[in-house]
Scaffold this active site. Structure first.
Site, PDB file in Angstrom:
ATOM      1  N   ASP A  37       0.949  -1.225   0.100  1.00  0.00           N
ATOM      2  CA  ASP A  37       0.089   0.005   0.042  1.00  0.00           C
ATOM      3  C   ASP A  37       0.915   0.985  -0.092  1.00  0.00           C
ATOM      4  OD1 ASP A  37      -3.174   0.405   0.984  1.00  0.00           O
ATOM      5  OD2 ASP A  37      -1.834   2.346   1.241  1.00  0.00           O
ATOM      6  N   ASP A  53       3.658   1.712  -4.688  1.00  0.00           N
ATOM      7  CA  ASP A  53       2.976   2.283  -5.787  1.00  0.00           C
ATOM      8  C   ASP A  53       2.549   1.389  -6.970  1.00  0.00           C
ATOM      9  OD1 ASP A  53       1.883   4.015  -7.385  1.00  0.00           O
ATOM     10  OD2 ASP A  53       3.540   5.639  -7.302  1.00  0.00           O
ATOM     11  N   ASN A  80      -5.788  -5.937  -6.003  1.00  0.00           N
ATOM     12  CA  ASN A  80      -6.927  -5.162  -5.619  1.00  0.00           C
ATOM     13  C   ASN A  80      -6.907  -3.587  -5.789  1.00  0.00           C
ATOM     14  OD1 ASN A  80      -9.546  -4.670  -3.707  1.00  0.00           O
ATOM     15  ND2 ASN A  80      -8.018  -3.600  -2.594  1.00  0.00           N
ATOM     16  N   TYR A 145     -13.738   4.936 -15.406  1.00  0.00           N
ATOM     17  CA  TYR A 145     -13.662   3.885 -14.351  1.00  0.00           C
ATOM     18  C   TYR A 145     -14.255   2.506 -15.223  1.00  0.00           C
ATOM     19  CZ  TYR A 145     -14.223   1.414 -10.121  1.00  0.00           C
ATOM     20  OH  TYR A 145     -14.258   0.430  -9.099  1.00  0.00           O
ATOM     21  N   LYS A 149     -12.366  -1.128 -15.438  1.00  0.00           N
ATOM     22  CA  LYS A 149     -12.561  -2.559 -14.857  1.00  0.00           C
ATOM     23  C   LYS A 149     -13.216  -3.505 -15.877  1.00  0.00           C
ATOM     24  CE  LYS A 149     -11.862  -1.425 -10.804  1.00  0.00           C
ATOM     25  NZ  LYS A 149     -10.890  -2.133  -9.810  1.00  0.00           N
ATOM     26  N   ALA A 178     -19.798  -0.428  -2.894  1.00  0.00           N
ATOM     27  CA  ALA A 178     -19.692  -1.205  -1.428  1.00  0.00           C
ATOM     28  C   ALA A 178     -19.433  -0.059  -0.322  1.00  0.00           C
ATOM     29  CB  ALA A 178     -18.167  -2.051  -1.462  1.00  0.00           C
ATOM     30  N   THR A 180     -17.540   1.471   1.532  1.00  0.00           N
ATOM     31  CA  THR A 180     -16.203   1.602   1.969  1.00  0.00           C
ATOM     32  C   THR A 180     -15.982   3.385   2.135  1.00  0.00           C
ATOM     33  OG1 THR A 180     -15.602   2.224  -0.675  1.00  0.00           O
ATOM     34  CG2 THR A 180     -15.735  -0.052   0.424  1.00  0.00           C
TER      35      THR A 180
END
Length: 248
Positions: A37, A53, A80, A145, A149, A178, A180
């Site tokens: 991360d 990164d 992810n 986006y 995906k 989701a 989040t």
């Protein structure tokens, strides 16, 4: 014994959101988890945080090498990490398209590419990528986006075909919206956050947002040695958005 006992997993974007939920679930099922991360300081035990990164090839290479240096192996890769993008086709210029595709698509490819030599040595190698309902459904104001995906879903199938002779399984989850922190920030920026949340909930047949734990458990299933016949699967975790057309 858990079926993940003795296995080492790397989760990109593992410090927060879906990535953290996935890391927590894999650890709960016995895996040794490394969270790759941009904010490794946010990673809490029992996970190990490593700065990564995914938009930079050298950073991904070094992060994967560090996982193997510490653990001696790598068995499960969860690609992810990603970033969002809003707007119609006129909203984002070439620079923004390149930025998002570099992270969401090429970043996942980098992760798998650098992990591959180590996955070849694993008796239980598995890769799980994070796609989205946006790859299947035409969502408004999400063209960039959605394109990123859609590429992840296509990449999943191509990787699964290429890796068949290697015994490495490749699958993906395709979450709906989701609950989040990232979605929370989008809601906070809306003119009417409560109305926007109600609209997001209403478009999912379940009538609510997807819980991160639901995505995490789906990922754990796909990554598990017990799901050996699940390969080239894109698993919706979306409250029925992909397949159901309920009457209102």
């Amino acid at each position: 014994m858990s079926q993940f006992d003795g296995l080492v997993a790397a989760v990109t974007g593992g410090a927060s959101g879906l990535g953290k939920a996935i890391a927590d679930e894999l650890a709960a099922q016995g895996a040794r988890v490394f969270a790759l991360d941009l904010a490794p300081e946010a990673v809490a035990a029992p996970h190990t945080g490593i700065r990564c990164d995914i938009g930079d090839d050298a950073s991904v290479r070094d992060a994967i090498a560090e996982v193997v240096a510490q653990a001696g192996r790598l068995d499960v890769v969860i690609a992810n990490a990603g970033i969002g993008a809003q707007g119609d086709i006129e909203a984002n210029d070439d620079e923004e398209w390149m930025r998002v595709l570099n992270v969401n698509v090429i970043g996942s490819a980098r992760t798998v590419r650098h992990a591959l030599p180590h996955l070849r040595e694993s008796p239980a190698a598995a890769v799980v990528l994070t796609s989205s309902i946006a790859a299947w459904a035409g969502l408004p104001q999400r063209v960039l986006y959605s394109a990123s995906k859609g590429a992840i879903s296509a990449m999943t199938l191509a990787l699964a075909a290429d890796f068949l002779p290697l015994g490495i399984r490749v699958n993906a989850v395709a979450p709906g919206t989701a609950d989040t922190p990232w979605v929370g920030r989008l809601l906070d920026s809306a003119a009417d956050p409560e109305a926007e949340r109600a609209a997001l909930e209403a478009r999912q047949p379940s009538g609510r947002l997807v819980r991160p734990q639901e995505v995490a458990e789906a990922v754990a299933y796909l990554a598990s040695p017990s799901s050996g016949s699940s390969n080239g699967v894109i698993l919706p975790v979306d409250g029925g958005m992909y397949s159901l057309r309920p009457r209102r």
